[in-house]
Scaffold this motif. Structure first.
Motif, short mmCIF file in Angstrom:
data_model
loop_
_atom_site.label_atom_id
_atom_site.label_comp_id
_atom_site.label_asym_id
_atom_site.label_seq_id
_atom_site.Cartn_x
_atom_site.Cartn_y
_atom_site.Cartn_z
N GLU A 181 0.81 -1.22 0.00
CA GLU A 181 0.00 0.00 0.00
C GLU A 181 0.84 1.27 0.00
O GLU A 181 0.35 2.35 -0.31
CB GLU A 181 -0.94 0.01 1.22
CG GLU A 181 -1.91 -1.14 1.27
CD GLU A 181 -2.90 -1.10 0.11
OE1 GLU A 181 -3.14 -0.01 -0.43
OE2 GLU A 181 -3.41 -2.17 -0.27
N PHE A 188 0.86 -2.43 -13.98
CA PHE A 188 -0.52 -2.18 -14.39
C PHE A 188 -0.63 -1.07 -15.44
O PHE A 188 -1.34 -1.21 -16.44
CB PHE A 188 -1.37 -1.77 -13.17
CG PHE A 188 -1.72 -2.92 -12.26
CD1 PHE A 188 -1.57 -4.24 -12.68
CD2 PHE A 188 -2.20 -2.68 -10.98
CE1 PHE A 188 -1.90 -5.29 -11.85
CE2 PHE A 188 -2.54 -3.73 -10.14
CZ PHE A 188 -2.38 -5.04 -10.57
N HIS A 189 0.06 0.04 -15.22
CA HIS A 189 -0.22 1.25 -16.00
C HIS A 189 0.85 1.62 -17.01
O HIS A 189 0.65 2.56 -17.79
CB HIS A 189 -0.44 2.42 -15.05
CG HIS A 189 -1.58 2.19 -14.10
ND1 HIS A 189 -2.88 2.04 -14.54
CD2 HIS A 189 -1.62 2.04 -12.75
CE1 HIS A 189 -3.67 1.84 -13.49
NE2 HIS A 189 -2.93 1.83 -12.40
N ASN A 241 2.19 -1.20 -9.54
CA ASN A 241 1.52 -0.08 -10.20
C ASN A 241 2.12 0.18 -11.57
O ASN A 241 1.42 0.47 -12.54
CB ASN A 241 1.65 1.16 -9.31
CG ASN A 241 0.94 2.37 -9.92
OD1 ASN A 241 -0.09 2.24 -10.56
ND2 ASN A 241 1.49 3.54 -9.71
N ARG A 242 3.42 0.07 -11.66
CA ARG A 242 4.08 0.27 -12.95
C ARG A 242 3.71 -0.83 -13.93
O ARG A 242 3.54 -0.58 -15.13
CB ARG A 242 5.60 0.30 -12.73
CG ARG A 242 6.38 0.60 -13.99
CD ARG A 242 7.84 0.79 -13.69
NE ARG A 242 8.56 1.17 -14.90
CZ ARG A 242 9.84 1.48 -14.91
NH1 ARG A 242 10.53 1.47 -13.79
NH2 ARG A 242 10.44 1.81 -16.03
N GLY A 252 4.32 -2.31 -3.95
CA GLY A 252 3.17 -1.72 -4.61
C GLY A 252 3.54 -0.81 -5.76
O GLY A 252 2.84 -0.75 -6.78
N ALA A 253 4.66 -0.08 -5.64
CA ALA A 253 5.07 0.83 -6.71
C ALA A 253 5.41 0.07 -7.98
O ALA A 253 5.06 0.49 -9.10
CB ALA A 253 6.26 1.67 -6.26
N PRO A 304 -6.08 -5.23 -14.38
CA PRO A 304 -5.54 -4.83 -13.08
C PRO A 304 -6.54 -5.03 -11.94
O PRO A 304 -6.16 -5.44 -10.84
CB PRO A 304 -5.22 -3.35 -13.27
CG PRO A 304 -4.99 -3.20 -14.73
CD PRO A 304 -5.95 -4.14 -15.37
#
Length: 792
Positions: free
Chosen positions: A266, A287-288, A284-285, A280-281, A603
């Motif tokens: 988180e 996913f996007h 996130n990368r 999490g970072a 995602p």
């Protein structure tokens, strides 16, 4: 009694045995034929008649090897000596025989090299009783010949005959005392000569040295104590016999693991990794950036797509020539394109799964004190993650199969056949950019990415690459002189632009990609390509993903061979070309809808079925799984390293506390005496008539010359007249250190009774008075002519 370190627990009370043990240990280490070794023999002597001193007896420098000694014996011994005397907390006792030339002393030369200020060096002159008849070492002992800041102390040891005859040490010291009191050249300084005086000088210097080093030592101890205090607090309440300790520790460990895992996923302000993306970072990368990039890279192969549409139309018409564009060709091509999305989607699941396992491994590092618990926790959570990976992949494939099962041509964003036939390729590309970026015109001005890039192909022509600050929006790519964005260099519209990879130059460490115009127009001034360089491949991929969001796609053009090999399959029929263009526009429109949907759903699916599920599992089921996997006592067995570390920490903490108490006592109970001033030996050059290479009979007349020197500026003339000549006496006023304030006559042994009265003859005007006094409270000059230091 005495103790050897290599004979722990054994006390030697017979010192003949000590001598034999030293010889035996030497032979054991170095052999029987004069070998050498740098391994010390540690001997500790306990007695009420000795002072607290630590002495390291180093060998003299051997010039020529004998016996089993190596050819480089001199170099080896010199290196061994330097290891000790270069240490700042080591005091040097430079021992030189009186019957050799002081200028050739190896001990003094080495001491001068490592201690040029003379703060750590004390000179010792031995074998005074073996000098040639008619010579003496008075100039040396009075610190005149080769002055030392700490001065010299003369000693007379037992001869080999005395040792063989087992002459008692007390008798040897009495003989030494008698020698100095009776010798006409030394009796005026007899109170500053001999082994007992050397002991006192060394003890005083050692005390001073300890007092000097105490403040820094105390600071180091306090810093060390503070550094381990937090860790020791956790051990203070440790009770190995407490039956509830393991249960409590297990609960705390699992709770801490759950908190750490959630923080890493988180995001949290504490324990941030500043070296790389993680947890999490990184997800996130994936996913996007990574997942959208993989989709677009896979999908847009323009020539391949047109070829497939052409084949589909021809095969559907069969032997007939169709008048209308078949919708079955559209469905066939779209379904094939949708199925291709399975690869990037499953790859994203794999990447997220791997990152979750890496996060678990990082979180279990705190459980390293309990190896079995750490291993079991990692195994249980990793197995659960892999189990969820399988279910997530099934769900991802189900989502794509659902999209394949029904092609919704009534979707509100779908252009339809009528619009597809009317749109030209140019207009369609602009709309595609809008779909891939954002549908809202105001958002076209939103900045997608900013950062430094190097324009390499332009910089090379100007003599070197140059970095600019780039700003990417949905409409344009601009670059500025710096990140203040005040001086804009250029703004490049994104219409008809594509990205292609450029091989890294062998001379450059940069990673390069290029932007070009698909209509063969110049991109910037007269350049067809704009080559942009980054420091790492990750930066390149990140910029490509950002360009994708703005509608700039990677170039997947076929090679010449592929084009030539497939050329015969393309028809030049204008009707077929129109049908291919129509189907292609329809496929582009529908796939943009599917891509949006998949990029949004995958995602979410991974987050729900994997990440959130794993967090819930750790919070609710991990503890139960651990209890069922193994016995609690087995799980909570400490590693041997941890038990040893805990004991060492507690012992060290207690030792540090005791050491600080002892240092406080020493600091308040120890008197401090400042070091003597540096020796001024410039007068030697003016006064030395002829520097003899060794003590000779020429020194005989100098026995009486000092009698006149005190009168030249050091105070009143001596009480006993000086019979000696005064010619050739050096000027005294600027010489370092006081001279003897009493006469040096050649009379018989009646001089010693004058010793107690000598302190009263020192004039008050002398810069360092009281040099001859033997009273305990006096400064160090009373112990040594020019002060003293301590000894290691």
């Amino acid at each position: 009694y005495a103790e050897f370190l290599h004979c722990k627990g054994k006390k030697f009370t017979d010192f003949d045995e000590v001598r034999h043990e030293i010889e035996a240990e030497t032979d054991r280490v170095t052999g029987m034929n004069k070998g050498i070794s740098s391994i010390p023999i540690n001997l500790r002597v306990y007695s009420p008649h000795v002072l607290n001193l630590t002495l390291i007896d180093l060998p003299g420098i051997t010039k020529v090897p004998v016996g089993d000694q190596p050819v480089d014996i001199e170099h080896q011994i010199r290196e061994m000596i330097m290891q000790f005397i270069t240490r700042e907390n080591c005091l040097i006792l430079a021992v030189t025989p009186a019957n050799t030339d002081l200028a050739n002393s190896d001990a003094l030369k080495l001491a001068k090299d490592v201690d040029p200020q003379g703060l750590r060096t004390i000179g010792v002159i031995t074998k005074l009783d073996l000098m040639d008849e008619g010579t003496d070492a008075r100039d040396i002992l009075e610190n005149k010949l080769l002055p030392l800041r700490r001065g010299y102390v003369g000693v007379v040891n037992r001869s080999q005959k005395d040792i063989d005859g087992k002459k008692d040490i007390k008798a040897a010291m009495l003989a030494e005392r008698k020698f100095f009191l009776s010798h006409p050249a030394y009796r005026h300084i007899a109170d500053r000569m001999g082994t007992p005086h050397l002991q006192k000088v060394l003890n005083q210097q050692l005390t001073n040295h300890i007092r000097d080093t105490l403040p820094n030592f105390r600071n180091k101890l306090q810093a060390q104590m503070l550094s381990i205090e937090h860790e020791v607090d956790a051990y203070k309440n440790f009770k190995p016999e407490d039956p509830t300790r393991k249960t409590k520790a297990l609960l705390q460990m699992v709770q801490q693991f759950a908190v750490d895992f959630e923080k890493r996923i988180e995001g949290s302000g504490d324990q941030v990794d500043t070296l790389e993306l993680s947890g999490g970072a990184k997800i996130n990368r994936i996913f996007h950036e990574r997942f959208p990039f993989e989709i677009v890279k896979m999908e847009f192969n323009e020539k391949e797509l047109r070829r497939e549409i052409s084949y589909a139309i021809k095969n559907i018409h069969g032997i007939r020539t169709g008048l209308f564009t078949p919708d079955m060709a559209f469905e066939a091509i779209v379904k094939k394109q949708i199925v291709k999305l399975k690869g990037p989607s499953l790859k994203s699941v794999d990447l997220v799964m791997q990152e979750l396992i890496n996060t678990v491994k990082k979180c279990t590092k705190k459980l390293a004190n309990f190896p079995r618990l750490c291993e079991e926790t990692e195994r249980i959570v990793a197995n659960h993650i892999r189990e969820r990976e399988g279910k997530t992949k099934d769900q991802v494939l189900l989502l794509i199969d659902i999209q394949v099962s029904y092609i919704n041509t009534n979707h509100e964003d779908f252009i339809g056949f009528a619009n597809a036939q009317q749109r030209s390729s140019q207009v369609h590309k602009k709309n595609t950019i809008g779909n891939q970026g954002t549908n809202l015109p105001p958002s076209r001005q939103i900045v997608i990415r900013k950062g430094w890039l190097t324009i390499s192909n332009i910089g090379i022509m100007k003599g070197g690459s140059k970095g600019y600050w780039f700003v990417l929006t949905a409409e344009s790519l601009s670059w500025y002189k710096d990140d203040e964005e005040k001086e804009k260099k250029y703004m490049l519209p994104l219409d008809n632009l594509k990205v292609r990879d450029v091989e890294k130059s062998f001379m450059s460490s940069k990673h390069i990609f290029a932007i070009f115009n698909t209509e063969q127009r110049n991109v910037y001034k007269d350049y067809r390509f704009l080559e942009l360089a980054c420091d790492s491949q990750e930066d390149v991929d990140s910029w490509k993903a950002s360009l994708l969001r703005a509608g700039v796609y990677p170039d997947k053009s076929l090679t010449e061979n592929d084009e030539n090999g497939q050329a015969e399959n393309f028809s030049l029929d204008p009707q077929l070309e129109r049908q291919v263009e129509t189907i292609r526009n329809l496929v582009d429109s529908y796939m943009s809808i599917i891509n949006k949907c998949i990029r949004d759903l995958i995602p979410k699916t991974i987050m729900h079925l994997m990440i959130n599920n794993v967090k819930d599992f750790i919070n609710s089921e991990l503890l139960a799984q651990l209890y069922s996997s193994e016995d609690q006592n087995t799980l909570m067995e400490e590693s041997a390293e941890q038990a040893q570390r805990r004991d060492e920490m507690l012992h060290m903490y207690q030792a540090l506390k005791e050491a600080l108490v002892i240092i406080g006592d020493i600091n308040t109970a120890t008197t401090f005496i400042p070091a003597p001033p540096p020796v001024d030996d410039s007068w030697i050059q003016h006064t030395r008539r002829s520097p003899p290479p060794s003590p000779t009979t020429q020194r005989r007349p100098t026995l009486s010359t000092p009698l006149a020197r005190p009168g030249s500026g050091r105070g009143p003339p001596p009480a006993i007249p000086s019979p000696g000549p005064h010619s050739g006496a050096p000027p005294v006023p600027f010489r370092p250190g006081p001279l003897p304030p009493f006469p040096n006559s050649n009379d018989t042994y009646g001089a010693p009774p004058q010793v107690p009265s000598r302190p009263t003859r020192a004039p008050p005007s002398v810069p360092r008075p009281g040099v001859r006094s033997r009273e305990p409270p006096s400064p160090p000059e009373k112990l040594c002519p020019t002060g003293s230091t301590s000894l290691s």
